[in-house]
Design a protein around this motif. Structure first.
Motif, PDB file in Angstrom:
ATOM      1  N   LEU A   1       0.850  -1.190   0.000  1.00 44.94           N
ATOM      2  CA  LEU A   1       0.000   0.000   0.000  1.00 44.94           C
ATOM      3  C   LEU A   1       0.884   1.239   0.000  1.00 44.94           C
ATOM      4  CD1 LEU A   1      -2.959   1.103   0.404  1.00 44.94           C
ATOM      5  CD2 LEU A   1      -2.414   1.154   2.843  1.00 44.94           C
ATOM      6  N   ARG A   2       0.601   2.198  -0.877  1.00 42.85           N
ATOM      7  CA  ARG A   2       1.275   3.496  -0.857  1.00 42.85           C
ATOM      8  C   ARG A   2       0.325   4.460  -0.160  1.00 42.85           C
ATOM      9  NH1 ARG A   2       5.581   5.614  -2.049  1.00 42.85           N
ATOM     10  NH2 ARG A   2       6.317   3.857  -3.297  1.00 42.85           N
TER      11      ARG A   2
ATOM     12  N   ASP B   1       6.077  -0.167  -6.597  1.00 43.25           N
ATOM     13  CA  ASP B   1       7.521  -0.086  -6.465  1.00 43.25           C
ATOM     14  C   ASP B   1       7.880   0.613  -5.163  1.00 43.25           C
ATOM     15  OD1 ASP B   1       6.639   2.477  -7.098  1.00 43.25           O
ATOM     16  OD2 ASP B   1       8.226   2.880  -8.528  1.00 43.25           O
ATOM     17  N   GLU B   2       9.110   0.369  -4.714  1.00 39.59           N
ATOM     18  CA  GLU B   2       9.637   1.104  -3.570  1.00 39.59           C
ATOM     19  C   GLU B   2      10.482   2.237  -4.130  1.00 39.59           C
ATOM     20  OE1 GLU B   2      12.377   0.517   0.431  1.00 39.59           O
ATOM     21  OE2 GLU B   2      11.523  -1.238  -0.560  1.00 39.59           O
ATOM     22  N   ARG B   3      10.263   3.446  -3.638  1.00 36.00           N
ATOM     23  CA  ARG B   3      10.946   4.630  -4.152  1.00 36.00           C
ATOM     24  C   ARG B   3      12.007   5.115  -3.179  1.00 36.00           C
ATOM     25  NH1 ARG B   3       5.203   7.382  -5.823  1.00 36.00           N
ATOM     26  NH2 ARG B   3       4.617   5.746  -7.319  1.00 36.00           N
TER      27      ARG B   3
ATOM     28  N   GLY C   1      13.830   7.102  -0.587  1.00 31.52           N
ATOM     29  CA  GLY C   1      13.314   7.937   0.485  1.00 31.52           C
ATOM     30  C   GLY C   1      12.058   7.408   1.155  1.00 31.52           C
ATOM     31  N   ASP C   2      11.484   6.321   0.637  1.00 27.91           N
ATOM     32  CA  ASP C   2      10.287   5.746   1.261  1.00 27.91           C
ATOM     33  C   ASP C   2      10.613   5.212   2.651  1.00 27.91           C
ATOM     34  OD1 ASP C   2       8.497   6.171  -0.816  1.00 27.91           O
ATOM     35  OD2 ASP C   2       8.537   4.103  -1.545  1.00 27.91           O
ATOM     36  N   SER C   3       9.696   5.413   3.580  1.00 25.58           N
ATOM     37  CA  SER C   3       9.695   4.681   4.838  1.00 25.58           C
ATOM     38  C   SER C   3       8.751   3.518   4.618  1.00 25.58           C
ATOM     39  CB  SER C   3       9.186   5.548   5.991  1.00 25.58           C
ATOM     40  OG  SER C   3      10.107   6.574   6.271  1.00 25.58           O
ATOM     41  N   VAL C   4       9.137   2.339   5.080  1.00 24.38           N
ATOM     42  CA  VAL C   4       8.331   1.149   4.857  1.00 24.38           C
ATOM     43  C   VAL C   4       7.923   0.579   6.203  1.00 24.38           C
ATOM     44  CG1 VAL C   4       8.192  -1.111   3.751  1.00 24.38           C
ATOM     45  CG2 VAL C   4       9.621   0.685   2.735  1.00 24.38           C
TER      46      VAL C   4
ATOM     47  N   VAL D   1       5.533   4.980   2.532  1.00 25.70           N
ATOM     48  CA  VAL D   1       5.227   6.394   2.760  1.00 25.70           C
ATOM     49  C   VAL D   1       6.417   7.219   2.282  1.00 25.70           C
ATOM     50  CG1 VAL D   1       4.625   8.146   4.469  1.00 25.70           C
ATOM     51  CG2 VAL D   1       3.856   5.782   4.793  1.00 25.70           C
ATOM     52  N   ASP D   2       6.166   8.180   1.388  1.00 26.38           N
ATOM     53  CA  ASP D   2       7.261   9.008   0.892  1.00 26.38           C
ATOM     54  C   ASP D   2       7.707   9.982   1.980  1.00 26.38           C
ATOM     55  OD1 ASP D   2       6.123  11.942   0.185  1.00 26.38           O
ATOM     56  OD2 ASP D   2       4.570  10.444  -0.215  1.00 26.38           O
TER      57      ASP D   2
END
Length: 112
Positions: free
Chosen positions: A26-27, A47-49, A51-54, A64-65
């Protein structure tokens, strides 16, 4: 802190993920919009970007960006019955006020 899912939200997201083989989780975040300043958004992540917190809750990864994190950290995501269907509801401890229609919110940082 973290982002959490209620059992109802977890079941809903798991169903969406099962129907979308390209999705990895989920984004979730907030974008500048609405009459109060911020609006929550939730969509399937593909996708995972950078700076994302997972976060992970019930086996579901939540991405979460970094720009959204200060506005949504600590939020509990729920699903509630609304009229003829269901909708996501966000219990966000950072939201100090909402607009009259409930679609956007402000934080204490916005008021400073």
């Amino acid at each position: 802190m973290s982002i959490t899912l209620t059992p109802a939200a977890l079941a809903r997201v798991q169903r969406f993920l099962a129907e979308s083989p390209d999705a990895i989780g989920l984004r979730f975040g907030a974008k500048k919009t609405g009459c109060s300043g911020w609006q929550h958004f939730a969509d399937l992540a593909t996708d995972e970007r950078a700076g994302d917190s997972v976060y992970e809750d019930g086996g579901v990864k939540i991405y979460v960006d970094m720009l959204s994190l200060p506005q949504v950290d600590g939020t509990q995501i729920d699903v509630v019955k609304h009229r003829l269907g269901d909708q996501f509801m966000f219990r966000n401890p950072n939201a100090n006020a909402e607009c009259g229609c409930g679609e956007s919110f402000t934080t204490s940082a916005d008021l400073a």
